[in-house]
Design a protein around this motif. Structure first.
Motif, PDB file in Angstrom:
ATOM      1  N   VAL A   1      20.553  18.494  52.861  1.00 12.23           N
ATOM      2  CA  VAL A   1      19.998  18.882  54.479  1.00 12.23           C
ATOM      3  C   VAL A   1      20.409  20.180  54.697  1.00 12.23           C
ATOM      4  O   VAL A   1      19.591  20.888  55.079  1.00 12.23           O
ATOM      5  N   ASP A   2      21.345  20.513  54.024  1.00 14.73           N
ATOM      6  CA  ASP A   2      21.946  22.112  54.333  1.00 14.73           C
ATOM      7  C   ASP A   2      21.137  23.108  53.522  1.00 14.73           C
ATOM      8  O   ASP A   2      20.799  24.043  53.876  1.00 14.73           O
TER       9      ASP A   2
ATOM     10  N   ARG B   1      25.214   9.976  48.146  1.00 19.93           N
ATOM     11  CA  ARG B   1      25.759  10.681  49.460  1.00 19.93           C
ATOM     12  C   ARG B   1      25.989  11.903  49.417  1.00 19.93           C
ATOM     13  O   ARG B   1      25.818  12.539  50.626  1.00 19.93           O
ATOM     14  N   MET B   2      26.783  12.567  48.552  1.00 16.46           N
ATOM     15  CA  MET B   2      26.918  13.758  48.493  1.00 16.46           C
ATOM     16  C   MET B   2      26.028  14.781  48.429  1.00 16.46           C
ATOM     17  O   MET B   2      25.614  15.756  49.133  1.00 16.46           O
TER      18      MET B   2
ATOM     19  N   VAL C   1      23.928  14.733  51.781  1.00 16.10           N
ATOM     20  CA  VAL C   1      24.413  15.478  52.664  1.00 16.10           C
ATOM     21  C   VAL C   1      24.165  17.121  52.579  1.00 16.10           C
ATOM     22  O   VAL C   1      23.867  17.910  53.268  1.00 16.10           O
ATOM     23  N   ASP C   2      24.357  17.429  51.207  1.00 11.25           N
ATOM     24  CA  ASP C   2      24.225  18.751  50.892  1.00 11.25           C
ATOM     25  C   ASP C   2      22.710  19.307  50.689  1.00 11.25           C
ATOM     26  O   ASP C   2      22.379  20.412  51.093  1.00 11.25           O
TER      27      ASP C   2
ATOM     28  N   ASP D   1      20.731   6.007  48.131  1.00 11.43           N
ATOM     29  CA  ASP D   1      21.806   5.502  48.925  1.00 11.43           C
ATOM     30  C   ASP D   1      21.452   4.415  49.412  1.00 11.43           C
ATOM     31  O   ASP D   1      22.506   3.362  49.643  1.00 11.43           O
TER      32      ASP D   1
END
Length: 142
Positions: free
Chosen positions: A49-50, A42-43, A46-47, A65
């Motif tokens: 995408v950036d 999950r981390m 999220v990272d 995930d």
């Protein structure tokens, strides 16, 4: 979860070299590793995408995930079967023995397809109830 399992194992199990204790420890380790992998996935998702990574990377992370239950449900089943073995074969109070019977049913149900989702929710409730019992202290043996 590891602290919960450690407290439960120290209060419920009598024999330190029992086969049920080994199943309990293996289930605890498998659940902890599965949840750690889920957290990292999950981390990373999220990272990622950036970081504007490619679609293939995002697909792999979403797959990790979304399909983590394939690892964690059987791991919880092993943990619950180990807990059932410890509580049903040891000299424990009646309240813990009842939790052991519930753990046995849930441990088996976590391996059955279509039933495992409901068993997962009830297992979460079982963990909450057991945590409250552990916080209240060990009841007198009957």
């Amino acid at each position: 979860f590891a602290f919960f399992a450690g407290t439960l194992g120290s209060l419920v199990g009598d024999d330190r070299r029992s086969q049920w204790r080994m199943v309990f420890i293996a289930g605890t380790a498998a659940v902890a590793i599965g949840w750690i992998v889920l957290g990292f996935a999950r981390m990373l998702l999220v990272d990622a995408v950036d970081q504007a990574l490619g679609d293939a990377v995002l697909q792999v992370l979403v797959l990790l995930d979304a399909d983590n239950w394939i690892v964690t449900n059987p791991a919880l089943g092993i943990f619950m079967l180990g807990t059932a073995g410890l509580t049903l074969t040891g000299s424990v109070p009646v309240a813990y023995r009842r939790l052991g019977w519930a753990a046995l049913v849930l441990g088996i149900a976590l391996f059955v397809p279509y039933v495992s989702f409901i068993a997962l929710i009830v297992t979460a409730l079982w963990i909450v109830v057991t945590s409250v019992m552990l916080l209240r202290g060990r009841p007198a043996t009957a």
